[in-house]
Design a protein around this motif. Structure first.
Motif, PDB file in Angstrom:
ATOM      1  N   ASP A 111      16.713  12.710 -14.393  1.00 21.63           N
ATOM      2  CA  ASP A 111      16.002  13.545 -13.423  1.00 21.63           C
ATOM      3  C   ASP A 111      14.443  13.175 -13.632  1.00 21.63           C
ATOM      4  OD1 ASP A 111      15.705  15.996 -11.505  1.00 21.63           O
ATOM      5  OD2 ASP A 111      14.438  16.568 -13.468  1.00 21.63           O
ATOM      6  N   THR A 112      14.097  13.178 -14.858  1.00 20.22           N
ATOM      7  CA  THR A 112      12.595  12.828 -15.185  1.00 20.22           C
ATOM      8  C   THR A 112      11.812  11.550 -14.703  1.00 20.22           C
ATOM      9  OG1 THR A 112      12.586  14.264 -17.401  1.00 20.22           O
ATOM     10  CG2 THR A 112      10.889  12.626 -17.177  1.00 20.22           C
ATOM     11  N   MET A 113      12.890  10.510 -14.758  1.00 16.25           N
ATOM     12  CA  MET A 113      12.844   9.070 -14.245  1.00 16.25           C
ATOM     13  C   MET A 113      12.613   9.194 -12.972  1.00 16.25           C
ATOM     14  SD  MET A 113      13.984   6.468 -16.874  1.00 16.25           S
ATOM     15  CE  MET A 113      13.508   6.356 -18.864  1.00 16.25           C
ATOM     16  N   ALA A 114      13.546   9.589 -12.371  1.00 14.85           N
ATOM     17  CA  ALA A 114      13.781   9.415 -10.678  1.00 14.85           C
ATOM     18  C   ALA A 114      12.778  10.380  -9.975  1.00 14.85           C
ATOM     19  CB  ALA A 114      15.553   9.802 -10.668  1.00 14.85           C
ATOM     20  N   SER A 115      12.479  11.778 -10.578  1.00 16.29           N
ATOM     21  CA  SER A 115      11.983  12.526  -9.577  1.00 16.29           C
ATOM     22  C   SER A 115      10.552  12.219  -9.121  1.00 16.29           C
ATOM     23  CB  SER A 115      11.696  13.982 -10.436  1.00 16.29           C
ATOM     24  OG  SER A 115      12.939  14.410 -10.655  1.00 16.29           O
ATOM     25  N   PRO A 116       9.619  11.209  -9.935  1.00 10.58           N
ATOM     26  CA  PRO A 116       8.280  11.096  -9.471  1.00 10.58           C
ATOM     27  C   PRO A 116       8.396   9.891  -8.243  1.00 10.58           C
ATOM     28  CG  PRO A 116       8.492  10.914 -11.785  1.00 10.58           C
ATOM     29  CD  PRO A 116       9.597  11.274 -11.435  1.00 10.58           C
ATOM     30  N   PRO A 117       7.609   9.916  -7.462  1.00 10.58           N
ATOM     31  CA  PRO A 117       7.384   9.055  -6.380  1.00 10.58           C
ATOM     32  C   PRO A 117       7.423   7.490  -6.766  1.00 10.58           C
ATOM     33  CG  PRO A 117       6.076  10.762  -5.818  1.00 10.58           C
ATOM     34  CD  PRO A 117       6.288  10.900  -7.430  1.00 10.58           C
ATOM     35  N   GLU A 118       8.101   6.795  -6.000  1.00 10.25           N
ATOM     36  CA  GLU A 118       7.938   5.339  -6.298  1.00 10.25           C
ATOM     37  C   GLU A 118       6.733   4.701  -7.043  1.00 10.25           C
ATOM     38  OE1 GLU A 118       9.483   0.972  -4.390  1.00 10.25           O
ATOM     39  OE2 GLU A 118       9.404   2.618  -3.098  1.00 10.25           O
ATOM     40  N   GLY A 119       6.896   3.833  -7.930  1.00 12.24           N
ATOM     41  CA  GLY A 119       5.633   2.999  -8.698  1.00 12.24           C
ATOM     42  C   GLY A 119       4.844   3.895  -9.702  1.00 12.24           C
ATOM     43  N   THR A 120       5.296   5.383  -9.635  1.00 12.78           N
ATOM     44  CA  THR A 120       4.481   6.336 -10.596  1.00 12.78           C
ATOM     45  C   THR A 120       4.835   5.954 -12.121  1.00 12.78           C
ATOM     46  OG1 THR A 120       4.362   7.853  -9.033  1.00 12.78           O
ATOM     47  CG2 THR A 120       3.847   8.676 -11.410  1.00 12.78           C
ATOM     48  N   VAL A 121       6.044   6.170 -12.567  1.00 20.07           N
ATOM     49  CA  VAL A 121       6.463   5.956 -13.726  1.00 20.07           C
ATOM     50  C   VAL A 121       6.049   4.525 -14.299  1.00 20.07           C
ATOM     51  CG1 VAL A 121       8.385   5.687 -15.232  1.00 20.07           C
ATOM     52  CG2 VAL A 121       8.443   7.588 -13.791  1.00 20.07           C
ATOM     53  N   PRO A 122       6.359   3.238 -13.788  1.00 14.56           N
ATOM     54  CA  PRO A 122       5.786   2.254 -14.215  1.00 14.56           C
ATOM     55  C   PRO A 122       4.349   1.966 -14.426  1.00 14.56           C
ATOM     56  CG  PRO A 122       7.441   1.660 -12.549  1.00 14.56           C
ATOM     57  CD  PRO A 122       7.152   3.247 -12.283  1.00 14.56           C
ATOM     58  N   GLY A 123       3.566   2.466 -13.525  1.00 15.96           N
ATOM     59  CA  GLY A 123       2.162   2.345 -13.296  1.00 15.96           C
ATOM     60  C   GLY A 123       1.423   3.170 -14.394  1.00 15.96           C
ATOM     61  N   LEU A 124       2.183   4.365 -14.791  1.00 15.37           N
ATOM     62  CA  LEU A 124       1.503   5.446 -15.714  1.00 15.37           C
ATOM     63  C   LEU A 124       1.971   4.627 -17.204  1.00 15.37           C
ATOM     64  CD1 LEU A 124       0.426   8.168 -16.567  1.00 15.37           C
ATOM     65  CD2 LEU A 124       2.759   9.154 -16.399  1.00 15.37           C
ATOM     66  N   LEU A 125       3.199   4.357 -17.235  1.00 16.23           N
ATOM     67  CA  LEU A 125       3.371   3.652 -18.659  1.00 16.23           C
ATOM     68  C   LEU A 125       2.504   2.492 -19.059  1.00 16.23           C
ATOM     69  CD1 LEU A 125       7.328   3.546 -18.432  1.00 16.23           C
ATOM     70  CD2 LEU A 125       5.990   5.033 -19.871  1.00 16.23           C
ATOM     71  N   ALA A 126       2.334   1.554 -17.689  1.00 16.04           N
ATOM     72  CA  ALA A 126       1.110   0.776 -18.240  1.00 16.04           C
ATOM     73  C   ALA A 126      -0.178   1.037 -18.713  1.00 16.04           C
ATOM     74  CB  ALA A 126       1.343  -0.227 -16.976  1.00 16.04           C
ATOM     75  N   ASP A 127      -0.681   2.362 -18.150  1.00 15.83           N
ATOM     76  CA  ASP A 127      -1.792   2.872 -18.429  1.00 15.83           C
ATOM     77  C   ASP A 127      -1.789   3.460 -19.771  1.00 15.83           C
ATOM     78  OD1 ASP A 127      -3.094   1.917 -16.118  1.00 15.83           O
ATOM     79  OD2 ASP A 127      -3.064   3.646 -15.216  1.00 15.83           O
ATOM     80  N   VAL A 128      -0.641   4.179 -19.983  1.00 13.43           N
ATOM     81  CA  VAL A 128      -0.553   4.865 -21.367  1.00 13.43           C
ATOM     82  C   VAL A 128      -0.454   3.858 -22.464  1.00 13.43           C
ATOM     83  CG1 VAL A 128       1.346   5.830 -22.678  1.00 13.43           C
ATOM     84  CG2 VAL A 128       0.903   6.909 -20.601  1.00 13.43           C
ATOM     85  N   HIS A 129      -0.081   2.760 -22.436  1.00 14.91           N
ATOM     86  CA  HIS A 129      -0.059   1.949 -23.355  1.00 14.91           C
ATOM     87  C   HIS A 129      -1.426   1.013 -23.546  1.00 14.91           C
ATOM     88  CE1 HIS A 129       3.990   2.016 -24.925  1.00 14.91           C
ATOM     89  NE2 HIS A 129       4.505   2.365 -23.720  1.00 14.91           N
ATOM     90  N   ALA A 130      -1.974   1.130 -22.646  1.00 18.44           N
ATOM     91  CA  ALA A 130      -3.595   0.809 -22.409  1.00 18.44           C
ATOM     92  C   ALA A 130      -4.468   1.537 -23.084  1.00 18.44           C
ATOM     93  CB  ALA A 130      -3.975  -0.070 -21.328  1.00 18.44           C
TER      94      ALA A 130
END
Length: 205
Positions: free
Chosen positions: A98-117
């Motif tokens: 649910d946590t991974m699927a709920s955000p709009p498309e592109g949100t999780v990958p984009g946020l993860l990239a910025d988190v690790h930066a």
């Protein structure tokens, strides 16, 4: 209220929860409408009907703001206790999906990239996402061992990867439908239990 929010309200006037709710609602709407990359703090302020200063008092960056909206409290902070390892892991998998699927498309990958930066945001991600997740899985495994379902407790980090990795791959690498997640998580649960050598709970323990 999280420790972080409590810290920000100590020594000053109480935060207006209506502003928090308006910002969170604006973030979710704009993520759907314009996407993660194009969303800006100015747009959120305008949509929420607040000044940018109100947002910056709560969130230092756009990434932190989105992180706080999507994970407002500690993720998997409380271990489910459903009486068996299967039931507990099924509840964990449902929350992960649910946590991974709920955000709009592109949100999780984009946020993860910025988190690790961002080292500071990465530390918060480890604490609020990975840290609580690992502690929850450790508690679940310890209970399963005490019930006699496991002869040897698996490494919680390995179990974490077994649960999260396939869901992430399904949604963001293979780009399969979220509608098929229940079937995926059911098969994943069976495979995980087989890999860790789980047996039914021992009666009376």
């Amino acid at each position: 209220m999280s420790d972080r929010k409590q810290a920000r309200t100590q020594g000053g006037r109480p935060r207006d929860s209506r502003v928090d709710d308006a910002i969170a609602s604006a973030v979710r709407e704009l993520l759907t409408e314009v996407g993660y990359t194009r969303l800006t703090m100015a747009e959120v302020a305008a949509r929420a009907g607040v000044g940018k200063a109100a947002i910056y008092r709560r969130h230092a960056t756009k990434q932190e703001m989105i992180f706080d909206v999507l994970l407002p409290d500690q993720f998997l902070a409380t271990a489910p206790d459903r009486g068996s390892l299967r039931a507990d892991l099924a509840a964990v998998l449902a929350e992960i999906a649910d946590t991974m699927a709920s955000p709009p498309e592109g949100t999780v990958p984009g946020l993860l990239a910025d988190v690790h930066a961002d080292p500071a945001l990465r530390d918060r991600f480890v604490e609020r996402y990975l840290g609580f997740q690992r502690r929850t899985l450790t508690e679940i495994l310890d209970r399963a061992t005490a019930r006699g379902e496991l002869t040897t407790r698996p490494d919680p980090a390995t179990l974490n990867a077994l649960l999260v990795g396939p869901v992430f791959a399904w949604l963001f690498l293979l780009r399969e439908s979220p509608d098929q997640l229940p079937a995926l998580t059911s098969a994943l649960l069976d495979a995980t239990l087989a890999l860790v050598g789980a047996t039914p709970p021992t009666p009376g323990r």
